[in-house]
Design a protein around this motif. Structure first.
Motif, mmCIF file in Angstrom:
data_model
loop_
_atom_site.group_PDB
_atom_site.id
_atom_site.type_symbol
_atom_site.label_atom_id
_atom_site.label_comp_id
_atom_site.label_asym_id
_atom_site.label_seq_id
_atom_site.Cartn_x
_atom_site.Cartn_y
_atom_site.Cartn_z
ATOM 1 N N TYR A 116 0.852 -1.178 0.000
ATOM 2 C CA TYR A 116 0.000 0.000 0.000
ATOM 3 C C TYR A 116 0.894 1.235 0.000
ATOM 4 O O TYR A 116 2.071 1.169 0.317
ATOM 5 C CB TYR A 116 -0.932 0.005 1.222
ATOM 6 C CG TYR A 116 -0.218 -0.032 2.556
ATOM 7 C CD1 TYR A 116 0.036 1.139 3.276
ATOM 8 C CD2 TYR A 116 0.221 -1.238 3.097
ATOM 9 C CE1 TYR A 116 0.693 1.103 4.496
ATOM 10 C CE2 TYR A 116 0.890 -1.287 4.318
ATOM 11 C CZ TYR A 116 1.122 -0.117 5.013
ATOM 12 O OH TYR A 116 1.788 -0.151 6.209
ATOM 13 N N GLY A 117 0.327 2.372 -0.351
ATOM 14 C CA GLY A 117 1.101 3.608 -0.385
ATOM 15 C C GLY A 117 1.015 4.379 0.909
ATOM 16 O O GLY A 117 0.222 4.053 1.801
ATOM 17 N N ASP A 118 1.821 5.420 1.023
ATOM 18 C CA ASP A 118 1.784 6.230 2.244
ATOM 19 C C ASP A 118 0.446 6.928 2.415
ATOM 20 O O ASP A 118 0.031 7.238 3.533
ATOM 21 C CB ASP A 118 2.935 7.242 2.276
ATOM 22 C CG ASP A 118 3.159 7.953 0.955
ATOM 23 O OD1 ASP A 118 3.250 9.192 0.956
ATOM 24 O OD2 ASP A 118 3.256 7.272 -0.088
ATOM 25 N N GLY A 119 -0.283 7.159 1.306
ATOM 26 C CA GLY A 119 -1.616 7.747 1.409
ATOM 27 C C GLY A 119 -2.608 6.808 2.067
ATOM 28 O O GLY A 119 -3.516 7.248 2.777
ATOM 29 N N ALA A 120 -2.452 5.497 1.848
ATOM 30 C CA ALA A 120 -3.359 4.507 2.439
ATOM 31 C C ALA A 120 -2.985 4.175 3.876
ATOM 32 O O ALA A 120 -3.742 3.488 4.570
ATOM 33 C CB ALA A 120 -3.345 3.227 1.602
ATOM 34 N N ALA A 121 -1.840 4.665 4.330
ATOM 35 C CA ALA A 121 -1.363 4.320 5.675
ATOM 36 C C ALA A 121 -2.261 4.881 6.770
ATOM 37 O O ALA A 121 -2.153 4.472 7.921
ATOM 38 C CB ALA A 121 0.072 4.832 5.863
ATOM 39 N N ASN A 122 -3.150 5.810 6.421
ATOM 40 C CA ASN A 122 -4.052 6.394 7.409
ATOM 41 C C ASN A 122 -5.457 5.785 7.355
ATOM 42 O O ASN A 122 -6.369 6.262 8.015
ATOM 43 C CB ASN A 122 -4.155 7.910 7.188
ATOM 44 C CG ASN A 122 -2.803 8.591 7.324
ATOM 45 O OD1 ASN A 122 -2.072 8.342 8.263
ATOM 46 N ND2 ASN A 122 -2.467 9.442 6.367
ATOM 47 N N GLN A 123 -5.628 4.733 6.568
ATOM 48 C CA GLN A 123 -6.928 4.082 6.430
ATOM 49 C C GLN A 123 -7.265 3.241 7.658
ATOM 50 O O GLN A 123 -6.439 2.455 8.136
ATOM 51 C CB GLN A 123 -6.928 3.174 5.198
ATOM 52 C CG GLN A 123 -6.998 3.926 3.887
ATOM 53 C CD GLN A 123 -8.421 4.293 3.515
ATOM 54 O OE1 GLN A 123 -9.346 3.500 3.670
ATOM 55 N NE2 GLN A 123 -8.603 5.499 3.027
ATOM 56 N N GLY A 124 -8.496 3.379 8.135
ATOM 57 C CA GLY A 124 -8.922 2.608 9.300
ATOM 58 C C GLY A 124 -8.899 1.114 9.062
ATOM 59 O O GLY A 124 -8.546 0.327 9.958
ATOM 60 N N GLN A 125 -9.268 0.685 7.837
ATOM 61 C CA GLN A 125 -9.305 -0.748 7.549
ATOM 62 C C GLN A 125 -7.918 -1.383 7.645
ATOM 63 O O GLN A 125 -7.796 -2.573 7.964
ATOM 64 C CB GLN A 125 -9.897 -0.993 6.171
ATOM 65 C CG GLN A 125 -9.163 -0.300 5.034
ATOM 66 C CD GLN A 125 -9.943 -0.351 3.732
ATOM 67 O OE1 GLN A 125 -10.581 -1.347 3.439
ATOM 68 N NE2 GLN A 125 -9.898 0.719 2.960
ATOM 69 N N LEU A 126 -6.881 -0.602 7.401
ATOM 70 C CA LEU A 126 -5.524 -1.130 7.524
ATOM 71 C C LEU A 126 -5.242 -1.518 8.981
ATOM 72 O O LEU A 126 -4.681 -2.580 9.252
ATOM 73 C CB LEU A 126 -4.525 -0.086 7.030
ATOM 74 C CG LEU A 126 -3.055 -0.506 6.925
ATOM 75 C CD1 LEU A 126 -2.387 0.236 5.786
ATOM 76 C CD2 LEU A 126 -2.288 -0.240 8.215
ATOM 77 N N PHE A 127 -5.652 -0.672 9.911
ATOM 78 C CA PHE A 127 -5.396 -0.954 11.325
ATOM 79 C C PHE A 127 -6.250 -2.115 11.832
ATOM 80 O O PHE A 127 -5.809 -2.904 12.664
ATOM 81 C CB PHE A 127 -5.646 0.310 12.158
ATOM 82 C CG PHE A 127 -4.649 1.395 11.889
ATOM 83 C CD1 PHE A 127 -3.416 1.400 12.527
ATOM 84 C CD2 PHE A 127 -4.917 2.385 10.969
ATOM 85 C CE1 PHE A 127 -2.483 2.383 12.274
ATOM 86 C CE2 PHE A 127 -3.987 3.380 10.693
ATOM 87 C CZ PHE A 127 -2.764 3.380 11.353
ATOM 88 N N GLU A 128 -7.465 -2.233 11.314
ATOM 89 C CA GLU A 128 -8.308 -3.374 11.681
ATOM 90 C C GLU A 128 -7.673 -4.678 11.206
ATOM 91 O O GLU A 128 -7.641 -5.684 11.941
ATOM 92 C CB GLU A 128 -9.696 -3.208 11.073
ATOM 93 C CG GLU A 128 -10.483 -2.033 11.633
ATOM 94 C CD GLU A 128 -11.808 -1.850 10.919
ATOM 95 O OE1 GLU A 128 -12.447 -2.866 10.580
ATOM 96 O OE2 GLU A 128 -12.214 -0.695 10.696
ATOM 97 N N ALA A 129 -7.180 -4.672 9.969
ATOM 98 C CA ALA A 129 -6.552 -5.862 9.424
ATOM 99 C C ALA A 129 -5.262 -6.198 10.167
ATOM 100 O O ALA A 129 -4.964 -7.366 10.444
ATOM 101 C CB ALA A 129 -6.262 -5.661 7.928
ATOM 102 N N LEU A 130 -4.496 -5.159 10.500
ATOM 103 C CA LEU A 130 -3.241 -5.370 11.224
ATOM 104 C C LEU A 130 -3.509 -5.958 12.606
ATOM 105 O O LEU A 130 -2.782 -6.840 13.080
ATOM 106 C CB LEU A 130 -2.492 -4.046 11.342
ATOM 107 C CG LEU A 130 -1.121 -4.070 12.004
ATOM 108 C CD1 LEU A 130 -0.161 -4.952 11.222
ATOM 109 C CD2 LEU A 130 -0.562 -2.661 12.127
#
Length: 435
Positions: free
Chosen positions: A199-213
């Motif tokens: 993913y890019g640095d722009g997507a690093a602030n997406q909530g779904q990323l933290f849920e998946a992590l």
């Protein structure tokens, strides 16, 4: 222009690190094609909650030559795509990868095709690295039937399941939960493979990323989240201001009333597709984002194919034993965010040319090949000529590929054998049967 100057101060020290140190890491000498080489990365890795891998990277003359050819092929492919887009042979969205080739090539050198990769919409080179062909690339970009998605996906939706490549996704950050799902399947199957979710640095602030992590860490999934930090994001920044206050260039989306004070919530497009990372993220140390998940930053070496290889090899071994890991690849794109973005309004041309001169991943490998007497300048120019012809031939074949038939709109909608009949409102009369 003010943003360009600020961007230089904020990230310039990372953007212009010289690659000469890599070439000088080992003394120049003639080497046979199967000899082993050990080259030290120009800068150390920075680790978070884990040990950093060694800076000494094992390679060989044949591998370095393959790195050079593969990256040169990717570069030429993306430049050709630029020309085809401007000639209106490619329509719609198109996001180019030139400058970031070391990530795709270095990653492939560290893993196998049984490992999975899933990425966002800047996917052409990753697809090629996973075993895709130039014909499939250009045919898909031009919407032709010989494309990897039968001409129905376009630039953002490349796919190659047999090569362990699961897309190509147009929704920002949406591929990360899917990548963790692939990692879940790998752990369930006990096949000792991993998934790299890019993913890019722009997507690093997406909530779904933290849920998946979170779920990946909870279940110790073999998932490696890779942030390709090219320093400029495409975002809309939320601002909150008092009603009647001056919100320049804002679109009032919603009004909220809190007691006697009325507030307005506006969307402000600060710099469109070229928002510098420091304006979009409070913490741009992306490899530290999950404080319960180890991380590894590669500093300027996101454009060093050997450093990428070393980091991905380390990440795979770690994920199989301990669960998820975050990699941050510090890289740079030469084109704008997409073909609709000239890429020159939020950064100077001097900045772009400076990165080309000091950090270009292809030139870095070229210097290694020349300094170790593995290849001559003529040899490398011959490779570049071969690559150019290969790309031109693929484009010519792609232009001859037919357009999809209108009936193809109804294919690949459902899993084969399921959902192929469309009923009327009474659920009794079959109105249509999908092929």
């Amino acid at each position: 222009m003010a943003l360009s100057r600020l961007s230089h101060r904020a990230i310039g020290s990372n953007l212009f690190k010289p690659f000469a140190a890599a070439a000088a890491a080992v003394s120049s000498r003639p080497i046979s094609s199967d000899a082993s080489l050990t080259i030290e990365t120009s800068v150390p890795f920075t680790a978070h909650n884990c040990d950093a891998p060694s800076r000494s990277v094992a390679t060989s003359p044949s591998e370095l030559l393959s790195f050079f050819r593969d990256m040169a092929l990717m570069r030429r492919m993306e430049i050709a795509a630029d020309s085809l887009y401007k000639a209106k042979l490619i329509r719609g969205f198109c996001h180019l990868y030139d400058g970031q080739e070391a990530v795709a090539v270095g990653m492939e050198a560290a893993i196998t095709r049984r490992d999975c990769i899933i990425t966002a919409y800047r996917d052409h080179c990753t697809f090629l690295g996973r075993g895709g062909t130039l014909l499939e690339v250009f045919a898909e970009l031009m919407g032709r039937r010989d494309g990897c998605s039968k001409g129905k996906g376009g630039s953002m939706h490349f796919y190659r399941k047999e090569g362990g490549f699961y897309g190509g996704h147009g929704i920002v950050g949406a591929q990360v939960p899917l990548g963790c799902g692939l990692a879940f399947a790998q752990k369930y199957s006990k096949d000792e493979t991993v998934t790299f979710a890019l993913y890019g640095d722009g997507a690093a602030n997406q909530g779904q990323l933290f849920e998946a992590l979170n779920i990946a860490a909870l279940w110790d999934l073999p998932a490696i989240l890779v942030c390709e930090n090219n320093h400029f994001v495409s975002v809309l920044v939320l601002t909150l201001g008092l009603e009647n206050s001056k919100l320049e260039y804002s679109i009032i989306a919603l009004k909220l009333s809190f007691g006697r004070i009325k507030c307005s919530l506006g969307l402000v497009n600060t710099d469109g597709m070229g928002t510098a990372e420091w304006r979009a993220a409070k913490s741009p140390a992306y490899y530290k984002r999950g404080d319960y998940v180890p991380g590894l930053k590669m500093l300027v070496d996101g454009m060093d194919v050997l450093a990428v290889k070393q980091a991905c090899k380390f990440a795979k071994e770690h994920a199989l034993k301990n669960g998820p890991l975050i990699l941050e690849m510090d890289t740079y794109r030469y084109h704008g965010h997409s073909m609709s973005d000239p890429g020159s309004t939020y950064r100077t041309r001097d900045e772009i040319s400076g990165v080309r001169q000091e950090r270009d991943p292809i030139e870095r490998v070229r210097k290694l090949l020349l300094s170790h007497d593995i290849a001559s300048e003529k040899d490398l120019k011959d490779i570049e000529k071969e690559v150019r012809k290969e790309v031109d031939d693929a484009i010519a074949k792609a232009k001859e590929s037919p357009m999809p038939d209108p009936s193809d709109l109804f294919t690949n909608v459902y899993v084969k054998g399921l959902g192929v009949e469309a009923f009327g409102a009474d659920r009794k009369v079959v109105r249509a049967t999908l092929p």
